[in-house]
Design a protein around this motif. Structure first.
Motif, PDB file in Angstrom:
ATOM      1  N   SER A 112     -49.445  17.915  77.013  1.00 41.78           N
ATOM      2  CA  SER A 112     -48.282  17.716  77.896  1.00 41.78           C
ATOM      3  C   SER A 112     -47.100  18.537  77.403  1.00 41.78           C
ATOM      4  CB  SER A 112     -47.901  16.232  77.929  1.00 41.78           C
ATOM      5  OG  SER A 112     -48.981  15.461  78.385  1.00 41.78           O
ATOM      6  N   CYS A 113     -46.834  18.497  76.089  1.00 42.90           N
ATOM      7  CA  CYS A 113     -45.703  19.251  75.542  1.00 42.90           C
ATOM      8  C   CYS A 113     -45.912  20.757  75.705  1.00 42.90           C
ATOM      9  CB  CYS A 113     -45.514  18.921  74.054  1.00 42.90           C
ATOM     10  SG  CYS A 113     -44.804  17.291  73.772  1.00 42.90           S
ATOM     11  N   PHE A 114     -47.170  21.200  75.601  1.00 45.17           N
ATOM     12  CA  PHE A 114     -47.457  22.638  75.744  1.00 45.17           C
ATOM     13  C   PHE A 114     -47.070  23.110  77.148  1.00 45.17           C
ATOM     14  CE2 PHE A 114     -50.051  26.352  76.617  1.00 45.17           C
ATOM     15  CZ  PHE A 114     -49.909  27.098  75.451  1.00 45.17           C
ATOM     16  N   PRO A 134     -44.052  29.660  78.440  1.00 48.71           N
ATOM     17  CA  PRO A 134     -43.105  30.756  78.687  1.00 48.71           C
ATOM     18  C   PRO A 134     -43.205  31.283  80.125  1.00 48.71           C
ATOM     19  CG  PRO A 134     -44.337  31.119  76.648  1.00 48.71           C
ATOM     20  CD  PRO A 134     -44.997  29.979  77.355  1.00 48.71           C
ATOM     21  N   ASP A 135     -42.080  31.810  80.624  1.00 45.85           N
ATOM     22  CA  ASP A 135     -42.061  32.404  81.968  1.00 45.85           C
ATOM     23  C   ASP A 135     -43.116  33.489  82.061  1.00 45.85           C
ATOM     24  OD1 ASP A 135     -40.021  30.806  82.722  1.00 45.85           O
ATOM     25  OD2 ASP A 135     -38.448  32.311  82.431  1.00 45.85           O
ATOM     26  N   GLY A 136     -43.793  33.519  83.176  1.00 46.00           N
ATOM     27  CA  GLY A 136     -44.762  34.596  83.406  1.00 46.00           C
ATOM     28  C   GLY A 136     -46.163  34.276  82.903  1.00 46.00           C
ATOM     29  N   TRP A 137     -46.310  33.218  82.131  1.00 41.36           N
ATOM     30  CA  TRP A 137     -47.659  32.849  81.670  1.00 41.36           C
ATOM     31  C   TRP A 137     -48.354  32.053  82.774  1.00 41.36           C
ATOM     32  CZ3 TRP A 137     -48.643  31.323  75.888  1.00 41.36           C
ATOM     33  CH2 TRP A 137     -48.104  32.301  75.039  1.00 41.36           C
ATOM     34  N   GLU A 138     -49.618  32.371  82.973  1.00 43.06           N
ATOM     35  CA  GLU A 138     -50.410  31.619  83.952  1.00 43.06           C
ATOM     36  C   GLU A 138     -51.236  30.598  83.171  1.00 43.06           C
ATOM     37  OE1 GLU A 138     -53.973  32.496  87.179  1.00 43.06           O
ATOM     38  OE2 GLU A 138     -52.921  34.192  86.268  1.00 43.06           O
ATOM     39  N   ILE A 139     -51.300  29.375  83.698  1.00 46.86           N
ATOM     40  CA  ILE A 139     -52.042  28.346  82.961  1.00 46.86           C
ATOM     41  C   ILE A 139     -52.993  27.602  83.890  1.00 46.86           C
ATOM     42  CG2 ILE A 139     -50.280  26.541  83.256  1.00 46.86           C
ATOM     43  CD1 ILE A 139     -50.964  25.662  80.339  1.00 46.86           C
ATOM     44  N   TRP A 140     -54.169  27.265  83.363  1.00 48.78           N
ATOM     45  CA  TRP A 140     -55.046  26.304  84.035  1.00 48.78           C
ATOM     46  C   TRP A 140     -55.119  25.121  83.076  1.00 48.78           C
ATOM     47  CZ3 TRP A 140     -61.055  26.607  84.878  1.00 48.78           C
ATOM     48  CH2 TRP A 140     -61.450  25.510  85.668  1.00 48.78           C
ATOM     49  N   ALA A 141     -54.415  24.055  83.448  1.00 48.51           N
ATOM     50  CA  ALA A 141     -54.318  22.880  82.580  1.00 48.51           C
ATOM     51  C   ALA A 141     -55.423  21.899  82.943  1.00 48.51           C
ATOM     52  CB  ALA A 141     -52.954  22.227  82.738  1.00 48.51           C
ATOM     53  N   THR A 142     -56.353  21.676  82.021  1.00 50.49           N
ATOM     54  CA  THR A 142     -57.490  20.792  82.297  1.00 50.49           C
ATOM     55  C   THR A 142     -57.515  19.613  81.336  1.00 50.49           C
ATOM     56  OG1 THR A 142     -59.012  21.856  80.742  1.00 50.49           O
ATOM     57  CG2 THR A 142     -58.858  22.811  82.945  1.00 50.49           C
ATOM     58  N   ASP A 143     -58.042  18.500  81.810  1.00 48.11           N
ATOM     59  CA  ASP A 143     -58.324  17.375  80.910  1.00 48.11           C
ATOM     60  C   ASP A 143     -59.767  16.947  81.138  1.00 48.11           C
ATOM     61  OD1 ASP A 143     -58.035  14.635  79.508  1.00 48.11           O
ATOM     62  OD2 ASP A 143     -56.164  15.678  79.113  1.00 48.11           O
ATOM     63  N   SER A 144     -60.184  15.846  80.531  1.00 49.20           N
ATOM     64  CA  SER A 144     -61.603  15.485  80.549  1.00 49.20           C
ATOM     65  C   SER A 144     -62.145  15.297  81.968  1.00 49.20           C
ATOM     66  CB  SER A 144     -61.826  14.213  79.738  1.00 49.20           C
ATOM     67  OG  SER A 144     -60.938  13.217  80.145  1.00 49.20           O
ATOM     68  N   ASP A 145     -61.274  14.898  82.915  1.00 48.70           N
ATOM     69  CA  ASP A 145     -61.742  14.689  84.291  1.00 48.70           C
ATOM     70  C   ASP A 145     -62.093  16.010  84.981  1.00 48.70           C
ATOM     71  OD1 ASP A 145     -59.071  15.348  84.106  1.00 48.70           O
ATOM     72  OD2 ASP A 145     -58.392  14.048  85.740  1.00 48.70           O
ATOM     73  N   VAL A 146     -61.452  17.091  84.580  1.00 51.37           N
ATOM     74  CA  VAL A 146     -61.693  18.400  85.211  1.00 51.37           C
ATOM     75  C   VAL A 146     -62.657  19.236  84.390  1.00 51.37           C
ATOM     76  CG1 VAL A 146     -60.582  20.558  85.912  1.00 51.37           C
ATOM     77  CG2 VAL A 146     -59.387  18.385  86.252  1.00 51.37           C
ATOM     78  N   LEU A 147     -62.459  19.237  83.064  1.00 51.19           N
ATOM     79  CA  LEU A 147     -63.321  20.037  82.188  1.00 51.19           C
ATOM     80  C   LEU A 147     -63.624  19.262  80.915  1.00 51.19           C
ATOM     81  CD1 LEU A 147     -64.778  22.694  81.580  1.00 51.19           C
ATOM     82  CD2 LEU A 147     -62.645  23.556  80.605  1.00 51.19           C
ATOM     83  N   ASP A 148     -64.855  18.724  80.876  1.00 52.73           N
ATOM     84  CA  ASP A 148     -65.307  18.000  79.687  1.00 52.73           C
ATOM     85  C   ASP A 148     -65.786  19.042  78.668  1.00 52.73           C
ATOM     86  OD1 ASP A 148     -66.670  16.591  77.766  1.00 52.73           O
ATOM     87  OD2 ASP A 148     -67.849  15.381  79.170  1.00 52.73           O
ATOM     88  N   ALA A 200     -45.005  26.238  68.162  1.00 50.88           N
ATOM     89  CA  ALA A 200     -45.629  27.032  67.088  1.00 50.88           C
ATOM     90  C   ALA A 200     -46.866  27.761  67.620  1.00 50.88           C
ATOM     91  CB  ALA A 200     -45.998  26.131  65.913  1.00 50.88           C
ATOM     92  N   ILE A 201     -47.634  27.092  68.475  1.00 47.29           N
ATOM     93  CA  ILE A 201     -48.825  27.727  69.066  1.00 47.29           C
ATOM     94  C   ILE A 201     -48.402  28.924  69.923  1.00 47.29           C
ATOM     95  CG2 ILE A 201     -50.672  27.403  70.774  1.00 47.29           C
ATOM     96  CD1 ILE A 201     -50.971  24.521  69.692  1.00 47.29           C
ATOM     97  N   ILE A 202     -47.387  28.712  70.738  1.00 48.09           N
ATOM     98  CA  ILE A 202     -46.896  29.806  71.604  1.00 48.09           C
ATOM     99  C   ILE A 202     -46.417  30.977  70.737  1.00 48.09           C
ATOM    100  CG2 ILE A 202     -45.007  30.437  73.195  1.00 48.09           C
ATOM    101  CD1 ILE A 202     -45.356  27.481  74.321  1.00 48.09           C
ATOM    102  N   ASP A 203     -45.685  30.665  69.668  1.00 47.83           N
ATOM    103  CA  ASP A 203     -45.177  31.727  68.782  1.00 47.83           C
ATOM    104  C   ASP A 203     -46.331  32.494  68.131  1.00 47.83           C
ATOM    105  OD1 ASP A 203     -42.656  30.890  69.439  1.00 47.83           O
ATOM    106  OD2 ASP A 203     -42.264  29.845  67.540  1.00 47.83           O
ATOM    107  N   LEU A 204     -47.345  31.779  67.651  1.00 44.60           N
ATOM    108  CA  LEU A 204     -48.484  32.444  67.002  1.00 44.60           C
ATOM    109  C   LEU A 204     -49.218  33.346  67.992  1.00 44.60           C
ATOM    110  CD1 LEU A 204     -49.941  29.519  64.827  1.00 44.60           C
ATOM    111  CD2 LEU A 204     -48.909  31.605  63.952  1.00 44.60           C
ATOM    112  N   ILE A 205     -49.335  32.878  69.247  1.00 48.76           N
ATOM    113  CA  ILE A 205     -49.992  33.700  70.277  1.00 48.76           C
ATOM    114  C   ILE A 205     -49.161  34.963  70.531  1.00 48.76           C
ATOM    115  CG2 ILE A 205     -50.654  33.811  72.718  1.00 48.76           C
ATOM    116  CD1 ILE A 205     -51.206  30.747  72.566  1.00 48.76           C
ATOM    117  N   GLN A 206     -47.836  34.760  70.700  1.00 53.76           N
ATOM    118  CA  GLN A 206     -46.976  35.905  71.028  1.00 53.76           C
ATOM    119  C   GLN A 206     -46.924  36.925  69.892  1.00 53.76           C
ATOM    120  OE1 GLN A 206     -43.467  33.712  72.287  1.00 53.76           O
ATOM    121  NE2 GLN A 206     -43.815  34.327  74.411  1.00 53.76           N
TER     122      GLN A 206
END
Ligand SMILES: NC(=O)c1ccc[n+]([C@@H]2O[C@H](COP(=O)([O-])OP(=O)(O)OC[C@H]3O[C@@H](n4cnc5c(N)ncnc54)[C@H](OP(=O)(O)O)[C@@H]3O)[C@@H](O)[C@H]2O)c1
Length: 285
Positions: free
Chosen positions: A14-16, A21-35, A191-197
């Motif tokens: 949820s926090c992620f 960041p602006d311009g990032w495309e995301i497919w947010a899944t949880d166990s109901d969509v992608l186990d 921190a995850i976003i920073d490491l990716i960037q």
């Protein structure tokens, strides 16, 4: 940047999404969509979406329940991350995986560095360690972040439990012989976003809060801030107890402070958990 997020309804997931960041495309899944335990479905999802990065925020996090639910904990914490790494390799995506301070036994006398010997005391820690190993075998440059004592405005966590108990009781007995570092899930997400960037090198990184406390200290800080910010009308008395006075199914490390020198050398600050706590309490008010 195209990100496939798993465990999107949990604290970190949820926090992620809140910090994307602006311009990032995301497919947010949880166990109901992608186990994540289903390799065929994982491969199908990844080859269809073709992400650059997969962020695995999914996990089996019920530390005590894991002791009697070993098979499911292993499927989610070991097989799941391995499936994600296998699928990531098929499309050239990088995997960011999250692990725990409970991979250590707590016998150290100084903060744990990434290379220190692991020796989990319980099923949860063991399955999380097996997940780390499986990910690193399949994708050696995957980023693996070990974190600790996670709290946020979302999901279930120690802060929310303390607020609930404070309303029900005048006195609380809290364990004072387990020390660690509370960590705000929003800071892990950043921190995850920073490491990716930064296109950081792969491997294990420790990331946690900037001051260590015992659970009883953590509770006292929560009550003091909550009273100050009028989230609570009264605060309970905290009685310090030792772990043997509060038997749990899973044994926990008595000391699980993480040395965050490696991630700090990438100019990523540790979680300022006391200031994050103030914000979380105001959101929960
Ligand atoms: N919480 C802590 O104190 C703590 C401490 C150290 C490290 N960590 C690590 O930090 C990471 C994030 O933890 P968190 O507190 O954000 O976890 P969380 O709030 O418990 O969220 C975990 C999420 O994973 C999902 N999930 C469970 N099984 C799944 C499956 N088979 N497929 C897909 N999704 C699944 C859950 O969905 P359902 O609700 O639908 O099952 C839930 O949304 C985890 O890797 C955890 O091990 C946490």
């Amino acid at each position: 940047m195209k990100v496939l997020l798993t465990g999107s309804k949990g604290q970190l997931g949820s926090c992620f999404q809140d910090r994307l960041p602006d311009g990032w495309e995301i497919w947010a899944t949880d166990s109901d969509v992608l186990d994540i335990t289903d390799l065929d479905k994982v491969k199908q999802a990844v080859t269809q979406f073709k992400p650059n990065v997969i962020v695995n925020a999914a996990a089996y996090t019920a530390v005590d329940k894991a002791e009697t639910d070993r098979e499911l904990a292993a499927r989610i914490n070991e097989t799941g991350p391995k499936n994600l790494a296998l699928a990531a390799n098929e499309v050239g995506a990088r995997l960011v995986h999250v692990s725990t301070d409970y991979v250590f036994d707590g016998n150290a006398t100084k903060p744990y560095v990434e290379e220190d010997a692991t020796n989990p005391l319980g099923v949860y820690g063991k399955t999380k360690l097996d997940g780390e190993i499986a990910v690193a075998e399949v994708q050696p440059d995957a980023i693996i972040i070990r974190t600790a004592w996670v709290f946020s405005e979302y999901g279930n966590n120690f802060v929310k439990t303390m607020l609930r108990l404070a309303k029900e009781r005048d006195t609380l007995a809290i364990v004072a012989d387990q020390r660690g570092c509370p960590t705000y899930a929003g800071d892990i997400a950043q921190a995850i976003i920073d490491l990716i960037q930064k296109k950081s090198q792969g491997g294990v990184y420790h990331f946690c809060g900037d001051t260590e406390v015992a659970w009883s200290d953590f509770a006292s800080v929560i009550f003091n801030v909550a009273l100050e910010r009028e989230v609570l009308e009264k605060k309970p008395i905290v009685n310090n107890i030792i772990s043997s006075d509060y038997p749990t199914l899973a044994k926990r490390p008595s000391y699980s402070v993480l040395d965050c020198g490696k991630i700090r050398s990438e100019n990523i600050d540790m979680s300022n958990w006391k200031s994050a706590l103030e914000e979380v309490l105001l959101k929960l008010k």
